[in-house]
Design a protein around this motif. Structure first.
Motif, PDB file in Angstrom:
ATOM      1  N   ARG A 291     -56.346 -29.014  22.099  1.00 31.90           N
ATOM      2  CA  ARG A 291     -56.346 -27.994  21.058  1.00 31.90           C
ATOM      3  C   ARG A 291     -57.685 -28.066  20.340  1.00 31.90           C
ATOM      4  O   ARG A 291     -58.365 -29.093  20.371  1.00 31.90           O
ATOM      5  CB  ARG A 291     -55.210 -28.215  20.059  1.00 31.90           C
ATOM      6  N   GLY A 292     -58.058 -26.955  19.697  1.00 37.09           N
ATOM      7  CA  GLY A 292     -59.294 -26.979  18.932  1.00 37.09           C
ATOM      8  C   GLY A 292     -60.129 -25.734  19.091  1.00 37.09           C
ATOM      9  O   GLY A 292     -59.746 -24.771  19.770  1.00 37.09           O
ATOM     10  N   ASN A 293     -61.287 -25.731  18.469  1.00 33.89           N
ATOM     11  CA  ASN A 293     -62.137 -24.551  18.388  1.00 33.89           C
ATOM     12  C   ASN A 293     -63.245 -24.527  19.435  1.00 33.89           C
ATOM     13  O   ASN A 293     -64.067 -23.620  19.441  1.00 33.89           O
ATOM     14  CB  ASN A 293     -62.789 -24.499  16.999  1.00 33.89           C
ATOM     15  N   TYR A 294     -63.276 -25.511  20.312  1.00 37.07           N
ATOM     16  CA  TYR A 294     -64.341 -25.600  21.316  1.00 37.07           C
ATOM     17  C   TYR A 294     -63.728 -25.723  22.699  1.00 37.07           C
ATOM     18  O   TYR A 294     -62.562 -26.104  22.846  1.00 37.07           O
ATOM     19  CB  TYR A 294     -65.249 -26.803  21.017  1.00 37.07           C
ATOM     20  N   GLN A 295     -64.514 -25.383  23.721  1.00 42.74           N
ATOM     21  CA  GLN A 295     -64.014 -25.385  25.087  1.00 42.74           C
ATOM     22  C   GLN A 295     -64.918 -26.203  25.990  1.00 42.74           C
ATOM     23  O   GLN A 295     -66.127 -26.294  25.769  1.00 42.74           O
ATOM     24  CB  GLN A 295     -63.931 -23.955  25.633  1.00 42.74           C
ATOM     25  N   GLY A 296     -64.307 -26.792  27.000  1.00 41.35           N
ATOM     26  CA  GLY A 296     -65.086 -27.560  27.957  1.00 41.35           C
ATOM     27  C   GLY A 296     -64.317 -27.758  29.247  1.00 41.35           C
ATOM     28  O   GLY A 296     -63.148 -27.377  29.368  1.00 41.35           O
ATOM     29  N   THR A 297     -64.983 -28.387  30.189  1.00 40.03           N
ATOM     30  CA  THR A 297     -64.394 -28.683  31.492  1.00 40.03           C
ATOM     31  C   THR A 297     -64.424 -30.181  31.724  1.00 40.03           C
ATOM     32  O   THR A 297     -65.465 -30.818  31.527  1.00 40.03           O
ATOM     33  CB  THR A 297     -65.164 -27.959  32.617  1.00 40.03           C
ATOM     34  N   ILE A 298     -63.288 -30.743  32.145  1.00 42.34           N
ATOM     35  CA  ILE A 298     -63.226 -32.167  32.456  1.00 42.34           C
ATOM     36  C   ILE A 298     -64.044 -32.427  33.724  1.00 42.34           C
ATOM     37  O   ILE A 298     -63.748 -31.875  34.787  1.00 42.34           O
ATOM     38  CB  ILE A 298     -61.778 -32.643  32.672  1.00 42.34           C
ATOM     39  N   ASP A 339     -61.055 -30.412  19.887  1.00 41.32           N
ATOM     40  CA  ASP A 339     -61.321 -30.320  18.461  1.00 41.32           C
ATOM     41  C   ASP A 339     -62.255 -31.444  18.044  1.00 41.32           C
ATOM     42  O   ASP A 339     -62.166 -32.574  18.552  1.00 41.32           O
ATOM     43  CB  ASP A 339     -60.008 -30.409  17.683  1.00 41.32           C
ATOM     44  N   LEU A 340     -63.148 -31.148  17.119  1.00 41.03           N
ATOM     45  CA  LEU A 340     -64.033 -32.121  16.501  1.00 41.03           C
ATOM     46  C   LEU A 340     -63.707 -32.127  15.007  1.00 41.03           C
ATOM     47  O   LEU A 340     -64.299 -31.371  14.236  1.00 41.03           O
ATOM     48  CB  LEU A 340     -65.505 -31.740  16.732  1.00 41.03           C
ATOM     49  N   PRO A 341     -62.755 -32.962  14.596  1.00 41.11           N
ATOM     50  CA  PRO A 341     -62.295 -32.915  13.198  1.00 41.11           C
ATOM     51  C   PRO A 341     -63.406 -33.277  12.223  1.00 41.11           C
ATOM     52  O   PRO A 341     -64.046 -34.322  12.349  1.00 41.11           O
ATOM     53  CB  PRO A 341     -61.174 -33.972  13.167  1.00 41.11           C
ATOM     54  N   ILE A 342     -63.605 -32.413  11.254  1.00 40.94           N
ATOM     55  CA  ILE A 342     -64.660 -32.641  10.271  1.00 40.94           C
ATOM     56  C   ILE A 342     -64.441 -33.934   9.497  1.00 40.94           C
ATOM     57  O   ILE A 342     -65.384 -34.650   9.165  1.00 40.94           O
ATOM     58  CB  ILE A 342     -64.757 -31.445   9.300  1.00 40.94           C
ATOM     59  N   ASP A 343     -63.181 -34.261   9.225  1.00 36.62           N
ATOM     60  CA  ASP A 343     -62.924 -35.465   8.436  1.00 36.62           C
ATOM     61  C   ASP A 343     -63.196 -36.755   9.213  1.00 36.62           C
ATOM     62  O   ASP A 343     -63.185 -37.844   8.648  1.00 36.62           O
ATOM     63  CB  ASP A 343     -61.500 -35.473   7.885  1.00 36.62           C
ATOM     64  N   LYS A 344     -63.468 -36.646  10.521  1.00 36.18           N
ATOM     65  CA  LYS A 344     -63.814 -37.815  11.332  1.00 36.18           C
ATOM     66  C   LYS A 344     -65.311 -37.871  11.640  1.00 36.18           C
ATOM     67  O   LYS A 344     -65.774 -38.774  12.354  1.00 36.18           O
ATOM     68  CB  LYS A 344     -63.050 -37.777  12.663  1.00 36.18           C
ATOM     69  N   ALA A 345     -66.067 -36.907  11.115  1.00 34.56           N
ATOM     70  CA  ALA A 345     -67.494 -36.815  11.429  1.00 34.56           C
ATOM     71  C   ALA A 345     -68.338 -37.520  10.379  1.00 34.56           C
ATOM     72  O   ALA A 345     -67.913 -37.708   9.242  1.00 34.56           O
ATOM     73  CB  ALA A 345     -67.912 -35.350  11.521  1.00 34.56           C
ATOM     74  N   VAL A 346     -69.543 -37.890  10.780  1.00 33.38           N
ATOM     75  CA  VAL A 346     -70.552 -38.347   9.817  1.00 33.38           C
ATOM     76  C   VAL A 346     -71.680 -37.318   9.829  1.00 33.38           C
ATOM     77  O   VAL A 346     -72.027 -36.755  10.862  1.00 33.38           O
ATOM     78  CB  VAL A 346     -71.092 -39.751  10.145  1.00 33.38           C
ATOM     79  N   SER A 347     -72.226 -37.068   8.629  1.00 43.53           N
ATOM     80  CA  SER A 347     -73.324 -36.119   8.489  1.00 43.53           C
ATOM     81  C   SER A 347     -74.648 -36.841   8.702  1.00 43.53           C
ATOM     82  O   SER A 347     -74.867 -37.931   8.146  1.00 43.53           O
ATOM     83  CB  SER A 347     -73.295 -35.472   7.101  1.00 43.53           C
ATOM     84  N   LEU A 348     -75.526 -36.240   9.474  1.00 44.28           N
ATOM     85  CA  LEU A 348     -76.815 -36.841   9.772  1.00 44.28           C
ATOM     86  C   LEU A 348     -77.927 -36.059   9.096  1.00 44.28           C
ATOM     87  O   LEU A 348     -77.975 -34.817   9.186  1.00 44.28           O
ATOM     88  CB  LEU A 348     -77.041 -36.872  11.290  1.00 44.28           C
ATOM     89  N   SER A 349     -78.806 -36.771   8.435  1.00 43.79           N
ATOM     90  CA  SER A 349     -79.918 -36.120   7.750  1.00 43.79           C
ATOM     91  C   SER A 349     -81.066 -35.806   8.684  1.00 43.79           C
ATOM     92  O   SER A 349     -81.950 -35.020   8.364  1.00 43.79           O
ATOM     93  CB  SER A 349     -80.439 -37.026   6.616  1.00 43.79           C
ATOM     94  N   SER A 350     -81.056 -36.427   9.871  1.00 46.09           N
ATOM     95  CA  SER A 350     -82.144 -36.213  10.816  1.00 46.09           C
ATOM     96  C   SER A 350     -81.619 -36.293  12.238  1.00 46.09           C
ATOM     97  O   SER A 350     -80.873 -37.208  12.583  1.00 46.09           O
ATOM     98  CB  SER A 350     -83.247 -37.265  10.616  1.00 46.09           C
ATOM     99  N   LEU A 351     -82.021 -35.321  13.073  1.00 41.03           N
ATOM    100  CA  LEU A 351     -81.703 -35.345  14.489  1.00 41.03           C
ATOM    101  C   LEU A 351     -82.931 -35.648  15.334  1.00 41.03           C
ATOM    102  O   LEU A 351     -82.891 -35.582  16.554  1.00 41.03           O
ATOM    103  CB  LEU A 351     -81.113 -33.995  14.929  1.00 41.03           C
TER     104      LEU A 351
END
Length: 352
Positions: A291-298, A339-351
């Motif tokens: 489930r979630g807002n993104y799609q992919g292939t295994i 799904d990539l839950p926002i509450d499980k993410a860390v914000s990065l100041s630099s990529l």
């Protein structure tokens, strides 16, 4: 705690090649600090400069309010335990520990008392007469540690101190180093490329990459709140994406008529507001499949005991997911929502 050891704009080089560039660091008295990073990042070079084994190109090194930048190594009162232990094979344990004290021409009675104290601290009193070849790797490490401790250094440096030990001895020596450091109150700095070692031992961690400091923080800060792509990836946040790509490729985002989103698969979740940051990162265990807002292939899967590890090919790039092995398996070639839950993410100041 006041700043006991200070590195101010320290720049180190091998010929024309800059190894460490303008490094600033303050270490408090009694603190245990880890330099963490991959091979060639500058961590051992920095340690050698603190020890006086390498001249700086620019900057200052101050120890206990004294500028030691140009002070010879033997005048700095800085101890060092080398990765190879560097024990003298023809000398007994006690003689190895006494070696530096003999060079200082310490009185015999004082020397004997100091050696006995050093062996007692590392738990090797009963091994005083043994030769290095008769000791295990962990015991040899303790001899090297005792030899440095008896010199009463202001700072003790340890270069990859556990890398030559097997897994069981590494765990044992971690506890031993912590015990010795707490017992003596000595300021220690150690170099490692092993994040588990740094996280379990250090009061603070200095993460280095290509001669620069990426982040300085407590083990909890480094592990749970990395601030750059490099640090995030180094501590296990393998799924790192730009916020703009996440917003663009969410199937619940407004469609771009020139690049329409693919038809959504079932079991989607409501769109999540993305923070105003350069990027976001997730550990594989935080990715939700089915489930979630993104799609992919295994494109790959592997059974790993309690979890099944998946690799997805997506428009975001490769996505790694660890899913409870008790759940029904997804098969290679399957198209899935994730799904990539926002509450499980860390914000990065630099990529970068």
């Amino acid at each position: 705690m006041s700043d006991f050891l200070q590195l101010e704009s320290l720049t180190l080089a091998y010929g024309k090649s800059i190894a460490v560039e303008s490094l600033d660091l303050s270490v408090s008295r009694g603190e245990l600090v880890a330099f963490l990073g991959p091979s060639g990042c500058g961590k051992s070079t920095t340690m050698r400069a603190i020890a006086g084994l390498m001249k700086s190109r620019a900057g200052q090194i101050r120890l206990d309010a004294r500028d030691i930048t140009r002070t010879p190594a033997n005048k700095r009162n800085v101890g060092m335990v080398f990765q190879s232990y560097a024990l003298f094979p023809h000398l007994s344990v006690a003689e190895n520990v006494a070696f530096g004290l003999r060079l200082k021409r310490m009185a015999r009675q004082d020397l004997q008392a100091r050696v006995e104290e050093g062996l007692s601290i590392v738990g090797l009193t009963e091994f005083a007469t043994r030769m290095p070849a008769e000791l295990s790797g962990g015991q040899q490490q303790r001899v090297a540690l005792a030899r440095a401790l008896v010199m009463d250094p202001k700072v003790l440096l340890l270069d990859e101190p556990l890398s030559n030990l097997d897994a069981r001895l590494r765990l044992e020596m971690r506890s031993e180093l912590q015990r010795v450091q707490k017992q003596t109150g000595l300021t220690m700095i150690f170099v490692t490329h092993d994040q588990v070692e740094a996280l379990s031992l250090a009061d603070r961690i200095v993460v280095m990459n290509q001669g620069r400091v990426e982040q300085i923080g407590t083990p909890e800060q480094i592990y749970n709140h990395p601030t750059t792509r490099f640090v995030a990836d180094f501590v296990g946040f393998e799924n790192i994406f730009s916020t703009s790509d996440l917003h663009r490729l969410s199937v619940n985002s407004p469609s771009d008529p020139t690049n329409p989103a693919p038809a959504p698969l079932p079991l989607q979740t409501p769109a999540q507001a993305l923070p105003d940051t350069d990027g976001l990162a997730w550990r594989p265990a935080s990715v939700v499949l089915g489930r979630g807002n993104y799609q992919g292939t295994i494109v790959g899967s592997a059974f790993a005991g309690t979890v099944r590890e998946y690799l997805l090919q997506t428009e975001l790039g490769p996505v790694r997911a660890d899913v409870n092995a008790d759940l029904p398996a997804f098969h290679a070639g399957s198209d899935v929502c994730f799904d990539l839950p926002i509450d499980k993410a860390v914000s990065l100041s630099s990529l970068s």
